[in-house]
Design an enzyme around this catalytic site. Structure first.
Site, short mmCIF file in Angstrom:
data_model
loop_
_atom_site.label_atom_id
_atom_site.label_comp_id
_atom_site.label_asym_id
_atom_site.label_seq_id
_atom_site.Cartn_x
_atom_site.Cartn_y
_atom_site.Cartn_z
N CYS A 1 1.20 -1.00 0.35
CA CYS A 1 -0.18 -0.06 -0.42
C CYS A 1 0.87 1.31 -0.29
CB CYS A 1 -1.03 -0.06 1.17
SG CYS A 1 -2.17 1.66 1.49
N VAL A 40 -6.39 0.71 5.25
CA VAL A 40 -4.98 0.73 5.80
C VAL A 40 -4.16 2.60 4.93
CG1 VAL A 40 -4.57 -1.39 6.60
CG2 VAL A 40 -3.87 -0.45 4.26
N SER A 67 -4.15 9.06 6.13
CA SER A 67 -2.12 8.89 5.68
C SER A 67 -1.73 10.28 6.57
CB SER A 67 -2.09 8.37 4.33
OG SER A 67 -2.30 9.00 3.20
N1 LIG Z 1 -7.08 8.03 1.96
C1 LIG Z 1 -6.26 6.88 2.33
C2 LIG Z 1 -6.50 5.77 1.05
C3 LIG Z 1 -5.74 4.44 2.00
C4 LIG Z 1 -5.89 3.84 1.13
O1 LIG Z 1 -6.93 3.87 0.13
N2 LIG Z 1 -6.07 2.30 1.65
C5 LIG Z 1 -6.33 1.29 0.75
C6 LIG Z 1 -4.83 0.17 0.49
S1 LIG Z 1 -3.36 1.21 -0.59
C7 LIG Z 1 -7.38 0.17 1.56
O2 LIG Z 1 -7.03 0.64 2.72
N3 LIG Z 1 -7.93 -0.25 0.36
C8 LIG Z 1 -8.62 -1.04 0.94
C9 LIG Z 1 -10.25 -1.24 0.60
O3 LIG Z 1 -9.98 -0.23 -0.19
O4 LIG Z 1 -11.53 -2.01 1.15
C10 LIG Z 1 -5.34 7.16 3.24
O5 LIG Z 1 -4.85 8.51 2.37
O6 LIG Z 1 -4.75 6.81 4.16
#
Ligand SMILES: N[C@@H](CCC(=O)N[C@@H](CS)C(=O)NCC(=O)O)C(=O)O
Length: 217
Positions: free
Chosen positions: A12, A52, A65
Site C-alpha cells: 500500500c 490502511v 495517511s
Molecule cells: N485516503 C486513504 C486511502 C487509503 C487506502 O486507499 N488504502 C487502501 C490500500 S492501499 C485500502 O486500505 N483499501 C482497502 C479498501 O478500500 O477496502 C489514506 O490516505 O490513508
C-alpha cells in the site's frame, strides 16, 4: 507514551508514506501486516473505513495517511514541514494532490486492456505535469530542504520504477525534473527500508490474480 503500531498492507502506497516518515525520524514503532482485502475481524472493529494505514497510539486509533503523517510530524523530531504557515499549507495541498496518482498506479496495475492501460498512463502524465511545474528543477519539493511533501510523493516514484523495470512503461519519460526527484528519493535509506521484501513479485502476483492486461498481454 507506548510504541506506536502501524497496521499495514504490504504494497500500500499510503502506508508507505507513514513508514518513510517514521524511518526518517528514527521512531521506534511496531508494524502489523494484514490482507486489507480479506481483513481480520479485529481490524474491522478498530478501523472506521476498513482501509490502511491505521496507527494505534496507546488506546487511540488514527486513520488516513495525511492525518497520521501530521500526527507523527507533530510528536517526533526532526520536523520536516516548512515553518512558514503559507508554505506549509501549500505543501499540504500538494501532498493531497499526489494521492490521486496512487489511484492511477493501481488502475494501471489492474487494467484489463491496452486501451485502458494507455488511458491511465495518459492521465498520470497529465497529473504529473502540474506537480512538475511547482517542483521545478530544484533538488526537493521546497528547494534545498527535504520535507513532508517529498515523503508523501515518494511511493509514486517507487511504483513508476516498478512499471519501467517490469513492463517498459516509463511514466516519467521526457521529464528530467521528475526523474531527478525520483532518483533522489529512491536513493534514500528511508525509502529503501519502506519497500517490503519481494515487493515486485507481490505486485506481479496481484496482477496475475486480477488478470491484468500488462501480464496477460
Ligand atoms: N485516503 C486513504 C486511502 C487509503 C487506502 O486507499 N488504502 C487502501 C490500500 S492501499 C485500502 O486500505 N483499501 C482497502 C479498501 O478500500 O477496502 C489514506 O490516505 O490513508
Amino acid at each position: 507514551m507506548s510504541k506506536p503500531k502501524l497496521i499495514s498492507f504490504n504494497v500500500c502506497p499510503f502506508v508507505q508514506r507513514s513508514v518513510i516518515l517514521l524511518e526518517e525520524k528514527g521512531v521506534d514503532y511496531d508494524i502489523d501486516f494484514i490482507d486489507v482485502y480479506d481483513p481480520p475481524a479485529w481490524f474491522l472493529e478498530i478501523s472506521p473505513t476498513g482501509k490502511v494505514p491505521v496507527l494505534q497510539v496507546n488506546d487511540e486509533v488514527l486513520f488516513e495517511s495525511t492525518v497520521i503523517g501530521e500526527y507523527i510530524e507533530e510528536v517526533y523530531d526532526p520536523k520536516f514541514h516548512p515553518a512558514d504557515p503559507l508554505i506549509k499549507a501549500k505543501n499540504r495541498a500538494w501532498m493531497e494532490y499526489t494521492s490521486s496518482l496512487y489511484g492511477g498506479t493501481f488502475n494501471l496495475m489492474m487494467a484489463k486492456s491496452k486501451g485502458s492501460a494507455d488511458k491511465f498512463v495518459k492521465e498520470m502524465r497529465e497529473t504529473q505535469k502540474s506537480l512538475d511545474e511547482v517542483k521545478q528543477n530544484r533538488p526537493w519539493f521546497n528547494g534545498d530542504e527535504f520535507s513532508m511533501a517529498d515523503i508523501f510523493a515518494a511511493p509514486y516514484f517507487v511504483r513508476a520504477e516498478f512499471f519501467k523495470k517490469n513492463f517498459n512503461i516509463d511514466l516519467l519519460e521526457g521529464n528530467a525534473n521528475l526523474q531527478d526527484w525520483s532518483d533522489r528519493l529512491l536513493a534514500r535509506k528511508s525509502v529503501k527500508n519502506s519497500i517490503v521484501k519481494g515487493f515486485e513479485n507481490i505486485m506481479v502476483e496481484r496482477m496475475v490474480e486480477n488478470k491484468s492486461f500488462l501480464v496477460t498481454g
